[in-house]
Design an enzyme around this catalytic site. Structure first.
Site, PDB file in Angstrom:
ATOM      1  N   CYS A 177      16.463  10.885   1.139  1.00 25.67           N
ATOM      2  CA  CYS A 177      17.183  12.273   1.474  1.00 25.67           C
ATOM      3  C   CYS A 177      18.820  12.005   1.548  1.00 25.67           C
ATOM      4  O   CYS A 177      19.143  10.903   1.819  1.00 25.67           O
ATOM      5  CB  CYS A 177      16.925  12.895   2.694  1.00 25.67           C
ATOM      6  SG  CYS A 177      15.161  13.619   2.786  1.00 25.67           S
ATOM      7  N   ARG A 212      18.904   9.656  -4.192  1.00 25.95           N
ATOM      8  CA  ARG A 212      18.038   9.573  -2.761  1.00 25.95           C
ATOM      9  C   ARG A 212      17.018  10.473  -2.538  1.00 25.95           C
ATOM     10  O   ARG A 212      16.191  10.409  -1.728  1.00 25.95           O
ATOM     11  CB  ARG A 212      18.912   9.648  -1.752  1.00 25.95           C
ATOM     12  CG  ARG A 212      20.377   8.952  -1.860  1.00 25.95           C
ATOM     13  CD  ARG A 212      21.166   9.111  -0.609  1.00 25.95           C
ATOM     14  NE  ARG A 212      20.440   8.766   0.865  1.00 25.95           N
ATOM     15  CZ  ARG A 212      20.415   7.498   1.121  1.00 25.95           C
ATOM     16  NH1 ARG A 212      21.185   6.727   0.562  1.00 25.95           N
ATOM     17  NH2 ARG A 212      20.122   7.175   2.299  1.00 25.95           N
ATOM     18  N   GLY A 258      15.621  11.189   7.510  1.00 28.11           N
ATOM     19  CA  GLY A 258      14.888  10.042   8.420  1.00 28.11           C
ATOM     20  C   GLY A 258      13.642  10.866   8.640  1.00 28.11           C
ATOM     21  O   GLY A 258      13.038  11.757   8.236  1.00 28.11           O
ATOM     22  N   GLU A 300       7.983  -7.199 -12.683  1.00 22.44           N
ATOM     23  CA  GLU A 300       9.093  -6.481 -12.937  1.00 22.44           C
ATOM     24  C   GLU A 300       9.243  -5.670 -14.045  1.00 22.44           C
ATOM     25  O   GLU A 300       9.323  -4.443 -14.152  1.00 22.44           O
ATOM     26  CB  GLU A 300      10.554  -7.207 -12.737  1.00 22.44           C
ATOM     27  CG  GLU A 300      11.877  -6.661 -12.976  1.00 22.44           C
ATOM     28  CD  GLU A 300      11.879  -5.473 -12.102  1.00 22.44           C
ATOM     29  OE1 GLU A 300      10.971  -5.198 -10.915  1.00 22.44           O
ATOM     30  OE2 GLU A 300      12.560  -4.288 -11.969  1.00 22.44           O
ATOM     31  N   LYS A 332       9.010  -1.550 -13.926  1.00 23.70           N
ATOM     32  CA  LYS A 332       9.854  -0.712 -14.650  1.00 23.70           C
ATOM     33  C   LYS A 332       9.114   0.348 -15.523  1.00 23.70           C
ATOM     34  O   LYS A 332       9.722   1.411 -15.574  1.00 23.70           O
ATOM     35  CB  LYS A 332      11.137  -1.572 -15.350  1.00 23.70           C
ATOM     36  CG  LYS A 332      12.240  -1.084 -15.505  1.00 23.70           C
ATOM     37  CD  LYS A 332      13.033  -1.636 -14.166  1.00 23.70           C
ATOM     38  CE  LYS A 332      12.465  -1.266 -12.999  1.00 23.70           C
ATOM     39  NZ  LYS A 332      13.314  -1.922 -11.728  1.00 23.70           N
ATOM     40  N   GLU A 359       7.346   3.264 -13.754  1.00 24.99           N
ATOM     41  CA  GLU A 359       8.197   3.691 -12.611  1.00 24.99           C
ATOM     42  C   GLU A 359       9.046   5.033 -13.530  1.00 24.99           C
ATOM     43  O   GLU A 359       9.019   5.897 -13.160  1.00 24.99           O
ATOM     44  CB  GLU A 359       9.223   2.752 -12.096  1.00 24.99           C
ATOM     45  CG  GLU A 359      10.282   3.483 -11.210  1.00 24.99           C
ATOM     46  CD  GLU A 359      11.236   2.504 -10.750  1.00 24.99           C
ATOM     47  OE1 GLU A 359      11.387   1.396 -11.238  1.00 24.99           O
ATOM     48  OE2 GLU A 359      11.716   2.926  -9.712  1.00 24.99           O
ATOM     49  N   HIS A 397     -10.543 -13.100 -16.529  1.00 24.87           N
ATOM     50  CA  HIS A 397     -11.368 -13.197 -15.395  1.00 24.87           C
ATOM     51  C   HIS A 397     -11.421 -11.593 -14.859  1.00 24.87           C
ATOM     52  O   HIS A 397     -11.628 -11.117 -13.698  1.00 24.87           O
ATOM     53  CB  HIS A 397     -10.683 -13.828 -14.242  1.00 24.87           C
ATOM     54  CG  HIS A 397     -10.529 -15.297 -14.533  1.00 24.87           C
ATOM     55  ND1 HIS A 397     -11.488 -16.129 -14.697  1.00 24.87           N
ATOM     56  CD2 HIS A 397      -9.409 -16.131 -14.938  1.00 24.87           C
ATOM     57  CE1 HIS A 397     -11.347 -17.473 -15.000  1.00 24.87           C
ATOM     58  NE2 HIS A 397      -9.897 -17.522 -15.147  1.00 24.87           N
ATOM     59  N   LYS A 439      16.019   6.564  -4.572  1.00 26.51           N
ATOM     60  CA  LYS A 439      16.713   5.410  -4.745  1.00 26.51           C
ATOM     61  C   LYS A 439      16.222   4.574  -3.470  1.00 26.51           C
ATOM     62  O   LYS A 439      16.212   3.378  -3.317  1.00 26.51           O
ATOM     63  CB  LYS A 439      18.001   5.715  -5.083  1.00 26.51           C
ATOM     64  CG  LYS A 439      18.768   4.416  -5.041  1.00 26.51           C
ATOM     65  CD  LYS A 439      18.693   3.849  -6.517  1.00 26.51           C
ATOM     66  CE  LYS A 439      19.336   2.435  -6.807  1.00 26.51           C
ATOM     67  NZ  LYS A 439      18.462   1.762  -7.784  1.00 26.51           N
TER      68      LYS A 439
HETATM   69  O1  M6R Z   1      17.529  -0.797  -1.982  1.00 21.77           O
HETATM   70  P1  M6R Z   1      16.166  -2.024  -1.907  1.00 21.77           P
HETATM   71  O2  M6R Z   1      16.618  -3.152  -2.921  1.00 21.77           O
HETATM   72  O3  M6R Z   1      15.925  -2.765  -0.584  1.00 21.77           O
HETATM   73  O4  M6R Z   1      15.088  -1.219  -2.632  1.00 21.77           O
HETATM   74  C1  M6R Z   1      13.896  -1.644  -2.779  1.00 21.77           C
HETATM   75  C2  M6R Z   1      13.062  -1.020  -3.591  1.00 21.77           C
HETATM   76  O5  M6R Z   1      12.867   0.225  -3.345  1.00 21.77           O
HETATM   77  C3  M6R Z   1      13.540  -0.927  -5.087  1.00 21.77           C
HETATM   78  O6  M6R Z   1      13.970  -2.280  -5.492  1.00 21.77           O
HETATM   79  C4  M6R Z   1      12.741  -0.153  -6.087  1.00 21.77           C
HETATM   80  O7  M6R Z   1      11.423  -0.929  -6.205  1.00 21.77           O
HETATM   81  C5  M6R Z   1      13.275  -0.004  -7.347  1.00 21.77           C
HETATM   82  N1  M6R Z   1      13.394   1.596  -7.490  1.00 21.77           N
HETATM   83  C6  M6R Z   1      12.367  -0.254  -8.562  1.00 21.77           C
HETATM   84  O8  M6R Z   1      13.132   0.170  -9.539  1.00 21.77           O
END
Ligand code: M6R
Length: 608
Positions: free
Chosen positions: A2, A27, A99, A482, A486, A489, A505, A603
């Site tokens: 948020c 956010r 929060g 990773e 990506k 996501e 396996h 984010k």
């Molecule tokens: O702000 P942070 O680096 O702590 O965030 C951690 C994860 O939420 C963040 O890396 C998330 O996995 C990414 N959006 C993936 O692309």
């Protein structure tokens, strides 16, 4: 999660709030809302959906006030509906919240007995009612906020307007991020600095537990005993341009293209005589890391994958035991960690709830803690014993790209420094890797990002599938993790990552005609083995993509080959992730998903 914003000053509050919410939308984007004091009355507008919808709704009203609050939501309690959108009003209090109030159900029951009625399922409306109830008892807003927040368990950043105090925004925070910006006869409240960069770079950060009274004439901050406190004034080094798209169709593509500069920035000032030098980040960081029993890298999501890179390189190069842990697991497993260990917490935002909790736990257990953080003065940066800033500039796209690249760069540089300090490599080797990181890596990424269509062509094939697999051995296994994250996501293609030797396996049963299997082999010692794993998938009908340094790969290595324009293992592996970021980006664009704001995500994950 948020985003919250507040404004008081001479400008049209609606415009400032909308502009701030557009910046904060990364956010959360389930619903949006604002409340503006217009002609003496508090007018609330809200919509389910994105800020654009709120803008349409707000523009149809004549909102001319110069004080107001706004919110963009990532749903925690209650579905993403109009009713659950913030702000919430109870009695005299209109409130936005980031929060979670953990004990809201119990508080709600008590308030219902007092006669309060609720129209949403949110914990936020309960918080508004509790403050209103305390206001009736105490008469004074600061006391009311103080005694109400004392009863709340959980985390919050609140901004609120209270009837009877027409020129004031009250704010309070516990754990959730909140800044207060200052300008000429105006003030701002926001979840982060990007929301207000257009207007000011001056800000302060209330400590957890603080309550603030914000007017256009000044800001007063009080601690939890309601005693006035002075919080350090800060000036952001980021500017407006760095928080805008700058001609790119998406923030994600812009941020991938910023990687070469970000790498140069993160390395700058951290090299002396050709070898890594972290003395500017704090005394003896490297010596401490080199002398601990064990090193832990702890993080979430993409940042955790940078931690895996760190683990791999530290063990391989520095021969030091290094464990990489998911912060959400580490915090609850009563980890075996103590005063002879070091815990490195990696986080772009510096606010991820699990990572912050893991950091606090590590400190409690007496470990040396180091934050690798992008956002200046964020909670992890402030609470760790030392911090290494990654200087990537604001990362807006929900999918992390340049943040990963700089985290992996720092972890590589740190591992080289630890290896040198512990005599496991000589200065020549340290100089070589440092120079590759400084020059070869940014150049290689520039070439990849300038790709004129080859990666797009591969993306076109992948975009037809509903499943994909990424494989690799050694460091490439972590690049695969990773790459897979990506792709799923942002393109919503189901994807999994495997150690290349593991396919047979169990997973091979999932491979059929045309299923994309994407492998990287940056560690040349494992090149043949990885190729063999890919061939096994090919024999079952897979569409194969092979990624490896240009000097070892051949066109025959896969149906498609991405030749990385760099040679050495660690550097090539970081650039392989950039190739994966581009692959995911183009695939998502072709599938017409919302690249910068993928569904259900946000984010900054400030709830656990
Ligand atoms: O702000 P942070 O680096 O702590 O965030 C951690 C994860 O939420 C963040 O890396 C998330 O996995 C990414 N959006 C993936 O692309």
């Amino acid at each position: 999660m948020c985003g919250i914003i507040g404004y008081t000053g001479k400008r049209n509050a609606k415009d400032v709030i909308l502009s701030g919410l557009f910046s904060l939308e990364y956010r959360g984007y389930d619903s949006a809302g604002m409340a503006v004091v217009s002609e003496g009355k508090t007018v609330t507008v809200k919509t389910a959906g994105k800020v654009k919808m709120l803008e349409n709704a707000a523009n149809s009203l004549n909102l001319c006030g110069s004080i107001g609050i706004g919110h963009t939501r990532w749903a925690t309690h209650g579905a993403p509906t109009f009713e659950n959108a913030h702000p919430h009003t109870q009695g005299r209090v209109t409130l936005v919240h980031n929060g979670i109030i953990e004990n809201y159900a119990k508080i709600k029951t008590a308030l219902e007995k007092e006669g309060y009625r609720f129209s949403s399922e949110t914990d936020t409306e309960v918080a508004a009612a509790l403050i209103d109830s305390r206001l009736s008892a105490e008469g004074d807003p600061l006391k009311a906020i103080g005694s109400a927040t004392e009863k709340m368990r959980g985390s919050f950043a609140f901004a609120m307007i209270i009837e009877g105090f027409p020129n004031v925004i009250f704010a309070a925070r516990r754990d959730s991020p909140l800044i207060i910006g200052t300008g000429e006869e105006e003030a701002f409240i926001a979840s982060d600095i990007t929301a207000i960069l257009k207007y000011t770079r001056n800000y302060l950060i209330p400590e957890s537990g603080d309550i603030a009274r914000v007017t256009s004439d000044g800001i007063s901050v009080f601690d939890s005993d309601l005693l006035p406190v002075a919080r350090e004034k800060k000036v952001s080094v980021w500017d407006t341009e760095s928080a805008e798209k700058g001609g790119y169709p998406h923030f994600m593509l812009k941020e991938i293209n910023e990687e070469p500069t970000a790498i140069k920035n993160v390395i700058s000032g951290r090299i002396k005589n050709g070898v890594p030098d972290f003395s500017g980040d704090g005394e003896n960081i490297v010596a401490r890391l080199a002398s601990t029993d064990r090193i832990f890298t702890v993080a979430c999501g993409t940042a955790m994958h940078a931690g895996l890179f760190g683990k791999y390189i530290t063990e391989k190069l520095a021969r030091r035991p290094c464990e990489c842990e998911l912060a959400s697991e580490f915090r609850y497993k009563n980890p075996i960690v103590g005063k002879d260990d070091a815990v490195i917490v990696i986080s772009q935002s510096g606010e991820t709830a699990d990572s912050l909790a893991a950091l606090r736990l590590a400190k409690e257990k007496g470990a040396f803690t180091l934050g690798i953080v992008n956002v200046a003065a964020s909670s992890i940066a402030r609470e760790a014993d030392n911090v290494i800033y990654t200087r990537a500039g604001p990362e807006i796209a929900v999918a992390s790209t340049k943040a990963f690249t700089v985290q992996a760069t720092v972890m590589t540089l740190l591992s080289v420094a630890i290896a040198l300090e512990s005599g496991k490599i000589d200065a020549e080797t340290a100089k070589r890797i440092t120079s590759e990181l400084s020059y070869e890596l940014p150049e290689a990424i520039k070439i990849l990002a300038g790709d004129d269509g080859h990666i797009k062509k591969i993306a076109a094939e992948i975009s037809k599938s509903e499943n994909a697999f990424f494989i690799g051995r050694g460091i490439d296994r972590y690049a695969a993790e990773e790459g897979s994250l990506k792709l799923k996501e942002i393109s919503y293609i189901h994807s999994e990552a495997y150690a290349a030797g593991e396919l047979k396996h169990g997973t091979l049963s999932l491979i059929g005609e045309g299923v994309p299997v994407i492998a990287s082999a940056c560690d040349r010692a494992l090149y043949e083995k990885t190729k063999a794993g890919l061939s096994e998938a090919k024999a079952r009908g897979a569409m194969t993509v092979f990624v490896s340094p240009a000097d070892i790969c051949t066109e025959k290595d896969g149906d498609f080959v991405i030749a990385l324009p760099c040679i050495s293992e660690y550097i090539a592996a970081i650039s392989a992730v950039t190739a994966y970021q581009l692959l995911a980006y183009h695939t998502a664009v072709m599938r017409k998903t919302d690249v910068d704001m993928p569904k259900n995500l946000a984010k900054s994950v400030t709830v656990e």
